[in-house]
Design a protein around this motif. Sequence first.
Motif, PDB file in Angstrom:
ATOM      1  N   ARG A  20       0.848  -1.195   0.000  1.00  0.00           N
ATOM      2  CA  ARG A  20       0.000   0.000   0.000  1.00  0.00           C
ATOM      3  C   ARG A  20       0.879   1.239   0.000  1.00  0.00           C
ATOM      4  O   ARG A  20       1.715   1.415   0.877  1.00  0.00           O
ATOM      5  CB  ARG A  20      -0.933  -0.018   1.214  1.00  0.00           C
ATOM      6  N   GLU A  21       0.688   2.120  -0.985  1.00  0.00           N
ATOM      7  CA  GLU A  21       1.504   3.338  -1.077  1.00  0.00           C
ATOM      8  C   GLU A  21       0.710   4.548  -0.617  1.00  0.00           C
ATOM      9  O   GLU A  21      -0.463   4.695  -0.949  1.00  0.00           O
ATOM     10  CB  GLU A  21       1.966   3.558  -2.522  1.00  0.00           C
ATOM     11  N   PHE A  22       1.353   5.407   0.163  1.00  0.00           N
ATOM     12  CA  PHE A  22       0.693   6.635   0.593  1.00  0.00           C
ATOM     13  C   PHE A  22       1.742   7.639   1.045  1.00  0.00           C
ATOM     14  O   PHE A  22       2.925   7.316   1.205  1.00  0.00           O
ATOM     15  CB  PHE A  22      -0.334   6.376   1.703  1.00  0.00           C
ATOM     16  N   THR A  23       1.307   8.870   1.239  1.00  0.00           N
ATOM     17  CA  THR A  23       2.203   9.931   1.683  1.00  0.00           C
ATOM     18  C   THR A  23       2.379   9.842   3.194  1.00  0.00           C
ATOM     19  O   THR A  23       1.414   9.920   3.948  1.00  0.00           O
ATOM     20  CB  THR A  23       1.630  11.314   1.323  1.00  0.00           C
ATOM     21  N   LEU A  24       3.642   9.677   3.637  1.00  0.00           N
ATOM     22  CA  LEU A  24       3.909   9.604   5.069  1.00  0.00           C
ATOM     23  C   LEU A  24       4.451  10.921   5.600  1.00  0.00           C
ATOM     24  O   LEU A  24       4.245  11.255   6.766  1.00  0.00           O
ATOM     25  CB  LEU A  24       4.906   8.479   5.367  1.00  0.00           C
ATOM     26  N   ALA A  25       5.142  11.674   4.754  1.00  0.00           N
ATOM     27  CA  ALA A  25       5.753  12.921   5.222  1.00  0.00           C
ATOM     28  C   ALA A  25       5.669  13.965   4.115  1.00  0.00           C
ATOM     29  O   ALA A  25       5.541  13.631   2.930  1.00  0.00           O
ATOM     30  CB  ALA A  25       7.214  12.677   5.600  1.00  0.00           C
TER      31      ALA A  25
END
Length: 602
Positions: free
Chosen positions: A440-445
Amino acid sequence: MVAKMRERYEDSKLYRIRHSTAHVMAQAVMELFPGAKIAIGPAIEDGFYYDFDLPRTLTPEDLEQIQKRMVEIIKGKHPFVRRVVSAEEARQIFKDQPYKLELIEGLERGEVDEDGNPVEEKPEISIYQHDSFVDLCRGPHVENTAEINPKAIKLLHVSGAYWRGDEHNPMLQRIYGTAWNDPKELEEYLWRLEEAKKRDHRKLGRELDIFTFDEEVGPGLALWTPRGGAIIEEIEKLAKEVEFKHRYVRVRTPHLAKEDLFVHSGHLPYYAESMYPPMELEGVRYYVKPMNCPMHHKIFASRPRSYRDLPLRLAEYGTCYRYEKSGELFGLMRVRSLQMNDAHIYCSEAQFEQEFTDVIKMYLEYFELFGIQEYYMRFSTHHPRGLGKKYVNNPELWKKTEDMVRQAMQKNGIPYIEIADEAAFYGPKIDVQVRSAIGREFTLATNQVDFAQPARFELTFTNEAGQPETPLCLHRAPLSTHERLIGFLLEHYAGAFPVWLSPEQVRIIPITDSQNEYAVNLQNRLYDLGVRVEADLTPDRMNAKIRKAQLMKVPYMLVVGEKEMNAGAVALRKRDGSQQVMPVEEFIALITDRIRTRSAEL
């Protein structure tokens, strides 16, 4: 280091395959359910879906029949033919399809695209036809169905979905499917799905007693249990240590503010849909805050500033509230109450490169600590067509600040990819995209440049020439929010946190009641050293106690019997299954070292 332009998913062959497969699926459904009403059917990450209004609820057997018919359609090698039509012609084609007619109205007014998404420019109305199926669509698609590998597609499941995500609209049936280039890719994806079920943070959070949601409290509003609270405390402690080392100063701001503040910042009316509705008292309207930045700007403006005060780094773990749509809520990843690892850095242009780069390096420090290896830096820039609409209308400053970001990244050898038309409304940004262990890819920072808000709030400092100057502002959140970070880490570690981060670090297991006093004394000694420890004094047998501790993924289990008690020792059983007997003092040295150094090792 030169930026590498990354192919957008929407421009890839796989996207076209999935989009085309969605149309094939819709044709199969329409043939098996005459009179069905179709809604939208886009390609999404790792697959596609299509929404239907059907006479009855679909069953697993229905999915088998639909997929069987899809294979037959694919083998027909039907070309996908695009045609631009007028709104009137489109209405005639879809006269029996009410959801399509609603979309055509929005297309004609230039408000939405064919999937109901808001648009900035009025799109043309186009249709695609293959075989007997026609859909309202802008594409892109493959040339013909022969480019879809029938052995690399699979329908996955059915779920409910409100039309256009609005709970006041009809509930439709959404069929999810996936499509790949070849059967091997499909097999690998299905394996990841099975792994995802084991690592899903919602499942682990419930099993490990980390967090919960309650309808009486409200959707998207997480309740952290003591075990979840322990993880939050460790993350805050880490952030405060790192930020103190980097010369940040901590501030606190209230959870709500007057409407005037958000009008001043520009968030109202444009951000109103993502904000909770206002409350009114004594004729004054207040909003719970959706972000911290306007209040940090007010702190900067609270007294005169000199160039000697800069850079000023204001940090806060501020709680914000955003009204995410019900259909978009997802465990801890999309919530309505969020605690942000937030900070705003006010600096001069001369200080920008150093400050911007230091933020990126801070991210890398954290990623090394957590063992995060799959990530990339995404540099989001503006698009001239969005000036004055999606973006602040200042082309000179856009060019200047985007060049500054490129120069900072390239000079320091930090790899990145550049994506146009995804900037923040007030400036360019670097988003750090991570991929969890389940894909799962997402924006962490994020690290965002803001050249608009400081001027809007009339923020100035006196420069070395004695003249007022407007600072640049960096919005940064290297550890995202507690909610998103802990959700990610639950999946990243599969719930088996390193010792320093584990909600329970030690479980003491006496073999018989005769060792209970020894276990309690050991528990108190470890507790006084700051170790999160529990003693299992239940009447269960030793193996049952060990099993309970293993299910809670406790890193260290200390089994104590008569022999260990007489020797002042413990039988250490680690989470990985390794075992050894050691003196209590030796174990204390081991665990305090693992906690102090935040080691990834057991």
